[in-house]
Design a protein around this motif. Structure first.
Motif, mmCIF file in Angstrom:
data_model
loop_
_atom_site.group_PDB
_atom_site.id
_atom_site.type_symbol
_atom_site.label_atom_id
_atom_site.label_comp_id
_atom_site.label_asym_id
_atom_site.label_seq_id
_atom_site.Cartn_x
_atom_site.Cartn_y
_atom_site.Cartn_z
ATOM 1 N N GLU A 113 0.537 -1.283 0.170
ATOM 2 C CA GLU A 113 -0.092 0.720 -0.439
ATOM 3 C C GLU A 113 0.392 1.419 -0.301
ATOM 4 O OE1 GLU A 113 -3.590 0.512 -0.225
ATOM 5 O OE2 GLU A 113 -3.637 -1.906 0.178
ATOM 6 N N PRO A 114 0.333 2.741 -0.295
ATOM 7 C CA PRO A 114 1.115 3.080 -0.469
ATOM 8 C C PRO A 114 1.008 4.541 0.677
ATOM 9 C CG PRO A 114 -0.213 3.735 -2.258
ATOM 10 C CD PRO A 114 -0.882 2.428 -1.690
ATOM 11 N N GLN A 115 2.430 5.253 0.824
ATOM 12 C CA GLN A 115 1.671 5.736 2.336
ATOM 13 C C GLN A 115 0.587 6.859 1.782
ATOM 14 O OE1 GLN A 115 3.211 6.151 5.301
ATOM 15 N NE2 GLN A 115 4.275 4.337 4.770
ATOM 16 N N GLY A 116 -0.258 6.579 3.375
ATOM 17 C CA GLY A 116 -1.116 7.653 3.126
ATOM 18 C C GLY A 116 -2.381 7.166 2.628
ATOM 19 N N SER A 117 -2.046 5.896 2.250
ATOM 20 C CA SER A 117 -3.154 4.660 2.495
ATOM 21 C C SER A 117 -4.302 5.133 2.954
ATOM 22 C CB SER A 117 -3.113 3.633 1.682
ATOM 23 O OG SER A 117 -4.117 2.776 1.710
ATOM 24 N N SER A 118 -5.856 4.953 3.038
ATOM 25 C CA SER A 118 -6.591 4.785 4.154
ATOM 26 C C SER A 118 -7.163 3.363 4.373
ATOM 27 C CB SER A 118 -7.783 5.306 3.860
ATOM 28 O OG SER A 118 -8.732 4.826 2.672
ATOM 29 N N ARG A 119 -6.120 1.792 3.920
ATOM 30 C CA ARG A 119 -6.300 1.108 3.476
ATOM 31 C C ARG A 119 -6.363 0.478 5.410
ATOM 32 N NH1 ARG A 119 -8.377 -3.090 1.862
ATOM 33 N NH2 ARG A 119 -7.360 -1.729 -0.036
ATOM 34 N N GLN A 120 -6.633 -0.260 5.781
ATOM 35 C CA GLN A 120 -7.494 -0.679 7.345
ATOM 36 C C GLN A 120 -7.295 -2.426 7.224
ATOM 37 O OE1 GLN A 120 -7.924 1.265 10.486
ATOM 38 N NE2 GLN A 120 -7.400 2.509 9.286
ATOM 39 N N GLU A 151 2.007 7.432 8.902
ATOM 40 C CA GLU A 151 3.282 7.699 9.596
ATOM 41 C C GLU A 151 3.233 7.315 11.570
ATOM 42 O OE1 GLU A 151 3.434 12.404 9.871
ATOM 43 O OE2 GLU A 151 2.713 12.655 7.417
ATOM 44 N N GLY A 152 2.377 6.200 11.022
ATOM 45 C CA GLY A 152 3.421 5.502 12.696
ATOM 46 C C GLY A 152 4.121 4.077 12.624
ATOM 47 N N THR A 153 4.519 4.528 13.402
ATOM 48 C CA THR A 153 5.955 3.757 13.456
ATOM 49 C C THR A 153 5.415 2.181 13.201
ATOM 50 O OG1 THR A 153 5.845 3.411 16.215
ATOM 51 C CG2 THR A 153 7.288 4.789 14.610
#
Length: 167
Positions: A113-120, A151-153
């Protein structure tokens, strides 16, 4: 620990593992057919069932008072991580006032998934939830509170205790 799945238990030639790319195609296809919310509900439910089955296989059902959370964390790390099904890496599970918080990374749901994706991470969250419910004998409600895609670790799941599991 003797909790690894036997090699080639399900398929003699190809083994038990398949491509993340194929799994992601299944997920996006179901989302297209049913919509995001219905797919999330189905994946959480499927994950919960998988998690319960894992707890049963490890003989950890209703052992929350007999086995330490540290020992269970180690078994979950092994079963879901590199030596097991490779669903995700579980870094830690901590108990909080009203529930539990689980820190993971390299979840199958976030892969590619790309950074910023809303995927849960619905299936992963459900699998850990089902495992914890079976282990603790308590009904939980899970939510994803952090994501490596935003942006989470870690992909962090919080589980609030709702009550005892009905048998």
């Amino acid at each position: 620990m003797n909790i690894a799945i036997a090699q080639n238990e399900l398929r003699q030639e190809l083994g038990d593992f398949s491509s993340i790319i194929c799994l992601k195609a299944i997920i996006t296809g179901v989302e297209e057919a049913l919509g995001d919310k219905a797919t999330a509900i189905a994946l959480i439910s499927a994950g919960r069932q998988r998690g319960r089955m894992l707890a049963e296989k490890l003989d950890l059902v209703d052992k929350g008072k007999e086995v330490s959370l540290a020992d269970v964390t180690q078994k979950v790390q092994y079963a879901l991580g590199k030596e097991g099904t490779r669903l995700c890496v579980v870094d830690k599970i901590i108990q909080e006032d009203k529930g539990y918080k689980v820190y993971t990374h390299e979840t199958v749901c976030s892969a590619g998934e790309p950074q910023g994706s809303s995927r849960q991470c619905t299936f992963t969250m459900g699998a850990i939830q089902g495992f914890l419910e079976a282990f603790l004998g308590k009904r939980l409600r899970g939510t994803q509170t952090e994501s490596t895609l935003r942006e989470g670790t870690h992909d962090v799941f919080e589980y609030k205790i709702l009550g005892a599991v009905q048998k």
